[in-house]
Design an enzyme around this catalytic site. Structure first.
Site, mmCIF file in Angstrom:
data_model
loop_
_atom_site.group_PDB
_atom_site.id
_atom_site.type_symbol
_atom_site.label_atom_id
_atom_site.label_comp_id
_atom_site.label_asym_id
_atom_site.label_seq_id
_atom_site.Cartn_x
_atom_site.Cartn_y
_atom_site.Cartn_z
ATOM 1 N N HIS A 62 0.863 -1.192 0.000
ATOM 2 C CA HIS A 62 0.000 0.000 0.000
ATOM 3 C C HIS A 62 0.896 1.237 0.000
ATOM 4 O O HIS A 62 1.560 1.518 0.995
ATOM 5 C CB HIS A 62 -0.912 -0.005 1.235
ATOM 6 N N ASN A 94 -6.388 0.853 -2.976
ATOM 7 C CA ASN A 94 -7.267 1.541 -2.008
ATOM 8 C C ASN A 94 -6.709 2.910 -1.629
ATOM 9 O O ASN A 94 -6.457 3.221 -0.474
ATOM 10 C CB ASN A 94 -7.556 0.682 -0.768
ATOM 11 N N HIS A 231 -2.549 -12.549 1.542
ATOM 12 C CA HIS A 231 -2.150 -12.665 2.956
ATOM 13 C C HIS A 231 -2.906 -13.745 3.731
ATOM 14 O O HIS A 231 -3.646 -13.454 4.663
ATOM 15 C CB HIS A 231 -2.266 -11.315 3.671
ATOM 16 N N ASP A 304 2.300 -6.860 2.513
ATOM 17 C CA ASP A 304 1.079 -6.111 2.851
ATOM 18 C C ASP A 304 1.470 -4.826 3.603
ATOM 19 O O ASP A 304 0.788 -4.416 4.550
ATOM 20 C CB ASP A 304 0.096 -6.959 3.657
ATOM 21 N N HIS A 308 0.462 3.589 8.452
ATOM 22 C CA HIS A 308 -0.506 4.509 9.062
ATOM 23 C C HIS A 308 0.284 5.505 9.898
ATOM 24 O O HIS A 308 1.436 5.244 10.257
ATOM 25 C CB HIS A 308 -1.494 3.742 9.959
ATOM 26 N N GLY A 323 -3.189 -2.694 10.033
ATOM 27 C CA GLY A 323 -2.081 -2.731 9.081
ATOM 28 C C GLY A 323 -0.749 -2.472 9.751
ATOM 29 O O GLY A 323 -0.688 -1.860 10.819
#
Ligand code: DOR
Ligand code: ZN
Length: 424
Positions: A62, A94, A231, A304, A308, A323
């Site tokens: 991400h 996303n 995952h 993955d 954040h 996450g």
């Protein structure tokens, strides 16, 4: 530019190469592998004591841009990738707006171009990842996406998912599938079991993941689409994939270092830092994941990588986002947990992080074959070091592995013949 890497142990699982060889790179591609190569004028890199392996291929990252630049940008995510030995990555859609059209695909690729990391944005399956209307798969494919996924917000409408699989199959695009039944997991924070009981919180049950894997394996079998389970975290989930493979269903799967290293107990010690979807599970699951890596039921190791902000992750467990970051620690955690523990040979760990994920997405990456892009890493497989989140180049500091001592460190990362990271 000419680069001669001398004295390293070359591991190229795709060609069953494991031996002391020099690597000669010319104009960004692998020109020659051989013993005692001499090339007048070439820059020499001394790789004695190091492994020379294909650059890692991480098919689940991400990067957060556009829309969530406080968590990560393409530039900072790619710097973290280079530091972790990742030369090719698949960026999850996303973002905000979601990567659901060629324009956003192009935007992410343009931002990545100067970093030297090969970024392949995955296309969203549904418009805005809202689970209601399929995106234009053909346009996304033409824009260069290697796969389609609604990761982060898995599709629950089965008629739509079946239609998506048919469309993806027609175009030869794999579907990357985050498996958790939304009604069963809601926005819960931890595994259902000891963690949820002791904390007095509702939990995310293993069956929520397993039912969706079973469901999507059946749809893959019926539609003929290539479904890649993201995952994977439970033992039964691995069993379902193993059995489906035995009947030649086009299903593959990946796992992450957290799922073969940590259990749900971690949330008692680290709270929201150990919150991830799917959640950390039980010791029996950890062992089953390790068995799946050993017997080939699991095809790839990914991160993955889900950055954040510190503020978000300092919220109480039920309110913090899920996450953890992973790009700067995945090779060391995989070497420590799988190779130094005696479970897998070194070449197999390398393969799970390069050749195998590249092959399953049909990428021309992950090998040191003649004429291929000179994407490679030099790493010390034994060097012991302690993970320090303050030293991350990712904006995300959300790792449950801070202060853990691991073995194996990237010394150089080379992408298309250019050194994009060098340990100082
Ligand atoms: O823990 C997770 N975080 N799992 C996902 O599927 C999405 C990811 C995110 O985007 O933060
Ligand atoms: Zn996911």
């Amino acid at each position: 530019m000419q680069l001669l890497i001398k004295g390293g142990r070359v591991i190229d699982p795709a060609h069953s190469i494991d031996g002391h060889l020099d690597v000669y790179i010319e104009d960004g591609t692998i020109a020659r592998l051989g013993t005692d190569l001499h090339v007048p004028g070439a820059q020499i890199l001394d790789a004695s004591g190091l492994i020379a392996a294909p650059g890692l291929v991480d098919i689940h990252v991400h990067l957060r841009e556009p829309g969530f630049e406080a968590k990560e940008t393409v530039a900072t995510g790619c710097a973290a990738a280079a530091k972790g030995g990742v030369t090719t990555l698949v960026a999850m859609p996303n973002t905000r707006p979601a990567t659901d059209c060629p324009e956003i695909v192009a935007l992410v690729r343009d931002k990545a171009a100067p970093t030297g990391v090969n970024v392949l944005p995955a296309g969203a399956v549904t418009v805005g990842q809202k689970g209601q209307e399929l995106t234009d798969f053909a346009a996304l494919k033409a824009a260069g996406v290697p796969a389609l996924t609604d990761d982060g917000v898995p599709i629950q409408n089965l008629a739509l998912l079946r239609q998506a699989m048919r469309g993806a199959k027609k175009l030869g695009l794999p579907l990357l599938d985050h498996c958790e039944d939304r009604d069963m997991v809601q926005n819960y924070a931890v595994n259902e079991g000891e963690a949820s009981r002791k904390l007095g919180l509702p939990g995310r049950p293993a069956i929520a993941e397993e039912l969706q894997i079973m469901r999507d394996v059946m749809l893959a079998e019926e539609t003929g689409a290539h479904v890649h389970i993201c995952h994977i975290s439970t033992g039964k989930g691995v069993d379902i994939v193993r059995q489906a493979k035995a009947r030649s269903v086009r299903v593959t799967c990946e796992t992450c270092p957290q799922y073969f290293t940590l259990t749900e107990d971690e949330v008692f010690r680290q709270g929201a830092m150990a919150r991830v979807n799917p959640p950390l599970r039980t010791q029996a699951d950890v062992e089953a994941i390790r068995a799946g890596l050993a017997d080939g039921a699991i095809d790839a190791i990914v991160t993955d990588h889900a950055p954040h902000t510190a503020g978000e992750k300092s919220k109480p467990l039920p309110d913090a986002p899920s996450g953890m970051v992973g790009l700067e620690t995945s090779l060391a955690l995989s070497l420590t947990g799988l190779y130094h523990s005696g479970l897998l040979p070194l070449s197999r760990v390398v393969s799970l992080m390069s050749a195998s994920p590249a092959a399953l997405l049909g990428l021309d990456k992950g090998t040191l074959g003649m004429g291929r892009d000179a994407d490679l890493i030099l790493f010390d497989p034994n060097l012991e070091w302690t993970i320090d989140k303050e030293k991350f180049v990712s904006k995300g500091r959300n790792t449950p592995f801070h202060a853990r001592t691991v073995r194996g460190k990237v010394k150089y990362t080379i992408s298309q013949g250019n050194i994009i990271y060098q340990e100082d």
